[in-house]
Design a protein around this motif. Structure first.
Motif, mmCIF file in Angstrom:
data_model
loop_
_atom_site.group_PDB
_atom_site.id
_atom_site.type_symbol
_atom_site.label_atom_id
_atom_site.label_comp_id
_atom_site.label_asym_id
_atom_site.label_seq_id
_atom_site.Cartn_x
_atom_site.Cartn_y
_atom_site.Cartn_z
ATOM 1 N N LYS A 75 -14.430 7.291 -42.912
ATOM 2 C CA LYS A 75 -14.407 7.734 -41.509
ATOM 3 C C LYS A 75 -14.308 9.247 -41.338
ATOM 4 O O LYS A 75 -14.634 9.781 -40.284
ATOM 5 C CB LYS A 75 -13.229 7.091 -40.769
ATOM 6 C CG LYS A 75 -13.416 5.624 -40.456
ATOM 7 C CD LYS A 75 -12.261 5.149 -39.585
ATOM 8 C CE LYS A 75 -12.312 3.656 -39.374
ATOM 9 N NZ LYS A 75 -11.146 3.183 -38.609
ATOM 10 N N SER A 102 -20.054 8.778 -33.889
ATOM 11 C CA SER A 102 -18.764 9.205 -34.433
ATOM 12 C C SER A 102 -17.672 8.266 -33.949
ATOM 13 O O SER A 102 -17.352 8.224 -32.755
ATOM 14 C CB SER A 102 -18.452 10.636 -33.985
ATOM 15 O OG SER A 102 -17.116 10.953 -34.294
ATOM 16 N N SER A 103 -17.074 7.507 -34.881
ATOM 17 C CA SER A 103 -15.996 6.589 -34.483
ATOM 18 C C SER A 103 -14.761 7.386 -34.055
ATOM 19 O O SER A 103 -13.915 6.883 -33.318
ATOM 20 C CB SER A 103 -15.657 5.622 -35.617
ATOM 21 O OG SER A 103 -15.182 6.320 -36.753
ATOM 22 N N ARG A 104 -14.680 8.650 -34.493
ATOM 23 C CA ARG A 104 -13.573 9.505 -34.080
ATOM 24 C C ARG A 104 -13.629 9.756 -32.566
ATOM 25 O O ARG A 104 -12.600 9.778 -31.894
ATOM 26 C CB ARG A 104 -13.651 10.846 -34.836
ATOM 27 C CG ARG A 104 -12.537 11.813 -34.478
ATOM 28 C CD ARG A 104 -12.531 13.012 -35.390
ATOM 29 N NE ARG A 104 -13.561 13.990 -35.040
ATOM 30 C CZ ARG A 104 -13.687 15.170 -35.646
ATOM 31 N NH1 ARG A 104 -12.884 15.484 -36.652
ATOM 32 N NH2 ARG A 104 -14.627 16.015 -35.284
ATOM 33 N N VAL A 108 -14.784 3.331 -31.756
ATOM 34 C CA VAL A 108 -15.425 2.160 -32.370
ATOM 35 C C VAL A 108 -16.673 2.619 -33.127
ATOM 36 O O VAL A 108 -17.123 3.744 -32.979
ATOM 37 C CB VAL A 108 -15.838 1.088 -31.326
ATOM 38 C CG1 VAL A 108 -14.623 0.463 -30.661
ATOM 39 C CG2 VAL A 108 -16.792 1.673 -30.284
ATOM 40 N N ASN A 109 -17.225 1.703 -33.884
ATOM 41 C CA ASN A 109 -18.472 1.922 -34.608
ATOM 42 C C ASN A 109 -19.641 1.590 -33.678
ATOM 43 O O ASN A 109 -19.572 0.642 -32.904
ATOM 44 C CB ASN A 109 -18.477 1.008 -35.841
ATOM 45 C CG ASN A 109 -19.659 1.231 -36.747
ATOM 46 O OD1 ASN A 109 -20.219 2.325 -36.790
ATOM 47 N ND2 ASN A 109 -20.028 0.200 -37.490
ATOM 48 N N GLN A 133 -23.840 -0.224 -28.588
ATOM 49 C CA GLN A 133 -22.705 -0.886 -29.238
ATOM 50 C C GLN A 133 -22.615 -2.332 -28.758
ATOM 51 O O GLN A 133 -23.306 -2.739 -27.825
ATOM 52 C CB GLN A 133 -21.412 -0.131 -28.950
ATOM 53 C CG GLN A 133 -21.073 0.037 -27.482
ATOM 54 C CD GLN A 133 -19.859 0.934 -27.276
ATOM 55 O OE1 GLN A 133 -18.818 0.720 -27.863
ATOM 56 N NE2 GLN A 133 -19.998 1.939 -26.411
ATOM 57 N N PRO A 222 -18.311 -3.293 -33.716
ATOM 58 C CA PRO A 222 -17.385 -2.205 -33.367
ATOM 59 C C PRO A 222 -16.353 -1.900 -34.438
ATOM 60 O O PRO A 222 -15.881 -0.774 -34.548
ATOM 61 C CB PRO A 222 -16.719 -2.695 -32.078
ATOM 62 C CG PRO A 222 -16.924 -4.169 -32.043
ATOM 63 C CD PRO A 222 -18.204 -4.429 -32.772
ATOM 64 N N GLU A 223 -16.003 -2.917 -35.240
ATOM 65 C CA GLU A 223 -15.015 -2.723 -36.300
ATOM 66 C C GLU A 223 -15.728 -2.582 -37.643
ATOM 67 O O GLU A 223 -16.622 -3.373 -37.960
ATOM 68 C CB GLU A 223 -14.062 -3.929 -36.378
ATOM 69 C CG GLU A 223 -13.331 -4.236 -35.079
ATOM 70 C CD GLU A 223 -12.403 -3.120 -34.637
ATOM 71 O OE1 GLU A 223 -11.892 -2.388 -35.512
ATOM 72 O OE2 GLU A 223 -12.198 -2.952 -33.416
ATOM 73 N N PHE A 224 -15.341 -1.590 -38.421
ATOM 74 C CA PHE A 224 -15.867 -1.483 -39.780
ATOM 75 C C PHE A 224 -15.365 -2.676 -40.593
ATOM 76 O O PHE A 224 -14.299 -3.216 -40.324
ATOM 77 C CB PHE A 224 -15.426 -0.167 -40.417
ATOM 78 C CG PHE A 224 -16.019 1.040 -39.754
ATOM 79 C CD1 PHE A 224 -17.364 1.342 -39.906
ATOM 80 C CD2 PHE A 224 -15.236 1.870 -38.957
ATOM 81 C CE1 PHE A 224 -17.921 2.457 -39.291
ATOM 82 C CE2 PHE A 224 -15.784 2.981 -38.329
ATOM 83 C CZ PHE A 224 -17.128 3.277 -38.500
#
Length: 316
Positions: A75, A102-104, A108-109, A133, A222-224
């Protein structure tokens, strides 16, 4: 600072390239027409880009890579398109392509569909990008304008980018209808180039529209993944696949043959005015599909922050 590697592509004339593509497309499409034309005004529908064209010092950037996403996400790998424009020696560049959000920033992804005129000494960046998404409400596709929520030009993990001065000029127009072969439109173009030019790598980018038909598109969840994704089957089970309808505006980045930089040789994301978008795999309606695109060969390749440990999983 991320390491930047530079390579000069073989750059055929537009007339030569048009002839090569015309001949090759006939093997995968019932009808194909390739010609050299003036780039249409891309500030107009269905594109609505912040610039008129895709011409002027065309170049390709391959930033980060799939190994930063899988088997386990890193990440901390975040990038900025304004910095990329400087890395590719074209501050103020107009950038199109395909990447990860950017998940930052998002929390979310998500899929990133970059459409950015980067900042220059004279003016701030214009970010026309989209993010696709998984909608938490119904698990469908949620496509949003990036600038409706965020003010930065950040992305994460990986991106394949076509950059230019965003000028009008001559481009290659490709029209292809009725897919008769197995290859998707982008793979077909890339393999034609690889077959013809062999050990002389050719880079190509631009935009195309799936004008009629439907397409197979994925969106990352959304979740890695909590478990390492070690095979293509693992990756495909993790991704969410959809059938999306035309018109879809697509942004391909193509390299005919990797000259040894661990490239993703083709990567295409798409968006639409009807709330659908993501990562393009193929059309699902070969008989009725219609493609129309505008392309330009790139002069230079820039490989930015190439992963030291690599693999070939999850590259399609």
């Amino acid at each position: 600072m991320a390491k930047v590697e530079r390579f000069a592509f073989h750059v055929p004339s537009l007339e030569e390239l048009a002839g090569v593509l015309q001949k090759g497309l006939k093997e995968n499409f019932a009808d194909a027409q390739v010609s050299v034309i003036d780039c249409p005004d891309l500030t107009k529908e269905p594109f609505n880009f912040p610039v008129k064209g895709i011409c002027g010092k065309p170049r390709i950037a391959d930033v980060g890579g799939v190994p930063y996403l899988i088997p386990v996400v890193q990440k901390e790998k975040v990038y900025d398109l304004n910095a990329v424009a400087k890395d590719i020696e074209l501050p103020g560049a107009f950038i199109l392509g395909a990447g990860a959000a950017s998940s930052r920033i998002l929390g979310v992804n998500a899929e990133f569909i970059p459409i950015v005129q980067t900042q220059s000494d004279k003016k701030p960046a214009v970010n026309g990008s989209y993010i696709a998404q998984i909608n938490p409400a119904d698990k469908g596709c949620l496509l949003e304008k990036y600038s409706s929520k965020y003010t930065d030009c950040e992305f994460g993990l990986l991106a394949n980018l076509y950059a230019s001065e965003g000028q009008p000029g001559k481009v290659i127009e490709v029209k292809a209808n009725g897919r008769t072969g197995e290859l998707n439109f982008v793979s077909c173009l890339r393999q034609i180039l690889e077959k013809h030019y062999g050990e002389k790598p050719v880079g190509m980018g631009g935009t195309f529209v799936i004008q009629k038909g439907k397409a197979k598109i994925h969106i990352m969840p959304p979740e890695f993944s909590a478990c390492p994704l070690n095979t293509d089957e693992d990756v495909n089970n993790w991704l969410k696949f959809f059938e999306m309808k035309a018109p879809l505006v697509c942004q391909p980045v193509i390299v005919s043959k990797d000259p040894g930089f661990d490239l993703r040789t083709e990567h295409t994301h798409c968006f639409s005015a009807h709330g659908e978008g993501g990562h393009y795999h193929n059309d699902t309606t070969p008989d009725s599909v219609q493609y129309c695109g505008y392309f330009l060969p790139a002069e230079l390749l820039f490989r930015i922050d190439r992963p030291k440990e690599t693999h070939m999983v999850g590259r399609d």
